[in-house]
Design an enzyme around this catalytic site. Sequence first.
Site, mmCIF file in Angstrom:
data_model
loop_
_atom_site.group_PDB
_atom_site.id
_atom_site.type_symbol
_atom_site.label_atom_id
_atom_site.label_comp_id
_atom_site.label_asym_id
_atom_site.label_seq_id
_atom_site.Cartn_x
_atom_site.Cartn_y
_atom_site.Cartn_z
ATOM 1 N N MET A 26 1.064 -0.878 0.015
ATOM 2 C CA MET A 26 -0.350 -0.006 -0.024
ATOM 3 C C MET A 26 0.741 1.215 0.003
ATOM 4 S SD MET A 26 -3.210 -0.800 -0.379
ATOM 5 C CE MET A 26 -4.100 1.029 0.288
ATOM 6 N N CYS A 107 -3.767 -8.633 5.082
ATOM 7 C CA CYS A 107 -3.682 -7.511 5.615
ATOM 8 C C CYS A 107 -4.205 -7.396 6.449
ATOM 9 C CB CYS A 107 -4.130 -6.062 4.801
ATOM 10 S SG CYS A 107 -3.857 -4.707 5.237
ATOM 11 N N LYS A 146 -3.468 -14.631 -1.726
ATOM 12 C CA LYS A 146 -2.521 -14.667 -1.127
ATOM 13 C C LYS A 146 -2.651 -13.713 0.449
ATOM 14 C CE LYS A 146 2.023 -10.788 -0.322
ATOM 15 N NZ LYS A 146 1.453 -10.597 1.099
ATOM 16 N N HIS A 178 2.817 -15.583 3.263
ATOM 17 C CA HIS A 178 4.296 -14.443 3.994
ATOM 18 C C HIS A 178 3.707 -15.699 4.836
ATOM 19 C CE1 HIS A 178 4.297 -10.379 5.411
ATOM 20 N NE2 HIS A 178 4.937 -11.537 6.283
ATOM 21 N N GLY A 219 7.805 -12.875 2.695
ATOM 22 C CA GLY A 219 8.519 -12.431 4.173
ATOM 23 C C GLY A 219 9.792 -12.290 4.589
ATOM 24 N N GLY A 220 9.951 -11.222 5.124
ATOM 25 C CA GLY A 220 11.795 -11.170 5.488
ATOM 26 C C GLY A 220 12.673 -11.473 4.380
#
Length: 342
Positions: A26, A107, A146, A178, A219-220
């Site tokens: 976003m 989210c 997702k 994620h 993720g990461g």
Amino acid sequence: MSSQNPAAVLPATSLPSRRLSVAPMMDWTDRHCRMFHRQITRHTWLYTEMVTTGALVYGDVERHLRYDGAEHPVALQLGGSDPADLARSAKLGEQWGYDEINLNCGCPSERVQKGAFGACLMGEPQLVADCVKAMRDAVSVDVTVKHRIGIDYNEEYGFVRDFVGTIADAGCRTFIVHARNAVLKGLSPKENREIPPLRYEVAYQLKREFPALEILINGGIRTDEEIALHLQHVDGVMLGREAYHNPWVMADWDRRFHGDLEAPVKTRLQVLEAMLPYIAEQLRLYGQHGLKLNSITRHMLGIMTGLPGARAFRQLLSDSKKLASGDPALLLEAAARMPAAA
């Protein structure tokens, strides 16, 4: 270049695999950001910011869906929980030429929860299945999901396994995982990206248990070495903030991960130069509607990350007086402070 309802420039059979992708973020992965990223990597999948169904059903469709045909392969991420509205929005996305429709089930923000979508949907797998089926019935492009690996502090593998299994039964074949839980109360979106531990092994286990599904991990992840490691276990890797803050991490992806040994090896300066015609055209088309130079160049501040003089580059591109001129050549002026960039 026109951004007016562009037709897909890649037939479905020519779309590259989702081996690598840049996450929907976003306020960041807008059409200007995606166009910039496309100058660095030709084959990596790019995702829009999340677009709510309400914005498309009741709002300005052209403003939310316009993009440049050079962005392909590009996916539209939708936020919503009403099957009919999602089907209608997905159809609009297909009509605008998007190559994939992705449903946001990851989210964790309270604003998104109030809309009854995002990560909280993981608690209602049958509703998500109904949403996926409605979208798949409405469009011929891929519908993907997702999601997180759990919500709140439920770390049982069975929770995410059953979620994925239920959605797969509705026909979804691609899941972007994620690899953190989403804590719905008490943590901000930023904290939700940092505090819940990364558990990559959960995504790996999903791939082992559902070998026919396409499983992407997110993720990461920051380096090519980490990407290569994950690709030993799953079908694809999605980078988020690292790709945004340090976009040059993508410079060798086409050759190394997509197998395109003919991919041009560009310099950072050549990437900036390639953006100049696009910026000029966008300002011509939308400048009278409030588009400012900074709306585009803000996404490019990280291209010199790690080089001597990167701070001077960012400072010039953050100079409000310079930006007020609206002259795209400011990019070259900033690059001139970076002799190593060429």
